[in-house]
Design an enzyme around this catalytic site. Structure first.
Site, PDB file in Angstrom:
ATOM      1  N   LYS A   1      14.133   7.241  11.834  1.00  0.00           N
ATOM      2  CA  LYS A   1      14.290   7.846  10.510  1.00  0.00           C
ATOM      3  C   LYS A   1      15.543   8.709  10.415  1.00  0.00           C
ATOM      4  O   LYS A   1      16.178   8.778   9.354  1.00  0.00           O
ATOM      5  CB  LYS A   1      13.040   8.663  10.168  1.00  0.00           C
ATOM      6  CG  LYS A   1      11.793   7.817   9.957  1.00  0.00           C
ATOM      7  CD  LYS A   1      11.951   6.821   8.806  1.00  0.00           C
ATOM      8  CE  LYS A   1      10.637   6.148   8.450  1.00  0.00           C
ATOM      9  NZ  LYS A   1      10.767   5.195   7.327  1.00  0.00           N
TER      10      LYS A   1
ATOM     11  N   TYR B   1       9.854   7.315  16.117  1.00  0.00           N
ATOM     12  CA  TYR B   1       9.872   7.395  14.652  1.00  0.00           C
ATOM     13  C   TYR B   1      10.998   8.306  14.176  1.00  0.00           C
ATOM     14  O   TYR B   1      11.744   7.971  13.251  1.00  0.00           O
ATOM     15  CB  TYR B   1       8.515   7.907  14.181  1.00  0.00           C
ATOM     16  CG  TYR B   1       8.311   7.953  12.693  1.00  0.00           C
ATOM     17  CD1 TYR B   1       8.217   6.787  11.949  1.00  0.00           C
ATOM     18  CD2 TYR B   1       8.165   9.180  12.036  1.00  0.00           C
ATOM     19  CE1 TYR B   1       7.993   6.833  10.573  1.00  0.00           C
ATOM     20  CE2 TYR B   1       7.942   9.235  10.674  1.00  0.00           C
ATOM     21  CZ  TYR B   1       7.859   8.056   9.943  1.00  0.00           C
ATOM     22  OH  TYR B   1       7.630   8.108   8.583  1.00  0.00           O
TER      23      TYR B   1
ATOM     24  N   THR C   1      -1.667   8.374   2.852  1.00  0.00           N
ATOM     25  CA  THR C   1      -1.580   6.930   3.057  1.00  0.00           C
ATOM     26  C   THR C   1      -2.206   6.584   4.417  1.00  0.00           C
ATOM     27  O   THR C   1      -2.754   7.448   5.092  1.00  0.00           O
ATOM     28  CB  THR C   1      -0.111   6.473   3.053  1.00  0.00           C
ATOM     29  OG1 THR C   1       0.539   6.979   4.237  1.00  0.00           O
ATOM     30  CG2 THR C   1       0.632   6.981   1.823  1.00  0.00           C
TER      31      THR C   1
ATOM     32  N   SER D   1       0.847  -1.199   0.000  1.00  0.00           N
ATOM     33  CA  SER D   1       0.000   0.000   0.000  1.00  0.00           C
ATOM     34  C   SER D   1       0.877   1.241   0.000  1.00  0.00           C
ATOM     35  O   SER D   1       2.110   1.156   0.040  1.00  0.00           O
ATOM     36  CB  SER D   1      -0.925   0.006   1.226  1.00  0.00           C
ATOM     37  OG  SER D   1      -0.165   0.103   2.423  1.00  0.00           O
TER      38      SER D   1
ATOM     39  N   SER E   1      11.898  10.376   6.024  1.00  0.00           N
ATOM     40  CA  SER E   1      10.759  11.255   6.285  1.00  0.00           C
ATOM     41  C   SER E   1      11.286  12.657   6.572  1.00  0.00           C
ATOM     42  O   SER E   1      12.468  12.822   6.918  1.00  0.00           O
ATOM     43  CB  SER E   1       9.977  10.733   7.502  1.00  0.00           C
ATOM     44  OG  SER E   1       8.992  11.648   7.922  1.00  0.00           O
TER      45      SER E   1
END
Length: 271
Positions: A155, A151, A186, A15, A138
């Protein structure tokens, strides 16, 4: 650059950005290898592609399964030309409330597993002396964003690994690209982990109104064609944040020049 006859292997391909990259590269003539945990969803993506496709479902945290998949991927057509380390999971929780296991889980999926997959493929790429390694980081890999401490840590770390690797491979013919998306429409927020490790289950308005995945994929692949090493795909404030922390090309060139001048050989000779 033509992608006709090339093979692109994408993790997290069921996805979002991963599926969109598969569709865009397939439209440009590449054969596609799709990996992710959900074989049924991978099959749906494969059914939408106009080129040859191989499904390699596995959990990126399972190094044995990943190594077996690497053997199948490199043996399928005989070469992998593009590898996209895209599998990942986000977070929405304040640090003070977040269980340590959430940090371990996110760093394992978003950083350690992506490094392990790349390490397994490196001999294939360096032996061929060509190819593209792409790391989906990101804007949160450039800027510390509240509610995403785990996160951001993962990243940021992925960019550090990729930048160092780019320097090491700068004389090899293998290109390394870092992609820093901002808000892309998303399920990233819906699937994000909360403080106790459960899925959030709802999205953010900024994500829902973000860049359509297919548009993000087109921008990313156009940038790869242009030879960009750090690719920022964002708009508005997020773009400004990313650009303000962009690593200058001159810095990448300086590191490459160090390697060309024998930096690695000198370091190894001192051991």
């Amino acid at each position: 650059m033509s992608f006709e006859g090339k093979t692109a292997w994408i993790t997290g391909a069921s996805s979002g950005i991963g599926a969109a990259l598969a569709k865009e590269w397939a439209a440009r003539g590449a054969a596609i290898i799709l990996s992710g945990r959900d074989e049924a969803r991978l099959a749906e993506v494969a059914a939408s592609l106009p080129t040859e496709t191989l499904l390699l479902p596995f959990d990126v945290r399972d190094e044995g399964a990943m190594e077996a998949a690497t053997d199948k991927a490199t043996g399928w057509i005989g070469h992998v030309d593009i590898f996209v380390a895209n599998a990942g999971i986000s977070q929405r929780s304040p640090a003070v409330d977040t269980a340590m296991q959430v940090y371990r889980d996110i760093i394992e999926v978003d950083l350690t597993a992506q490094i392990a997959a790349t390490q397994a493929l490196l001999p294939h790429f360096t032996a061929r002396g060509s190819g593209h390694l792409m790391f989906i980081s990101s804007i949160a890999g450039k800027v510390g964003v509240p509610m995403r401490t785990a996160y951001c840590a993962a990243k940021h770390g992925l960019i550090g690994y990729a930048d160092a690797l780019r320097g090491e491979l700068s004389q090899s013919g293998v290109a390394v690209h870092v992609v820093c998306p901002g808000s892309v429409a998303t399920d990233v927020s819906r699937n994000a982990l909360t403080a106790d490790g459960s899925k959030r289950g709802r999205s953010d308005k900024v994500i829902d109104n973000g860049i359509p995945p297919q548009e993000a994929a087109r921008r990313i692949i156009d940038a790869v064609e242009a030879g960009e090493r750090e690719i920022i795909v964002a708009e508005g404030m997020e773009q400004a944040m990313g650009e303000s922390r962009r690593t200058p090309d001159a810095m990448f060139d300086q590191v490459a020049a160090m390697v060309a001048a024998g930096y690695m050989e000198k370091m190894q000779a001192e051991d």
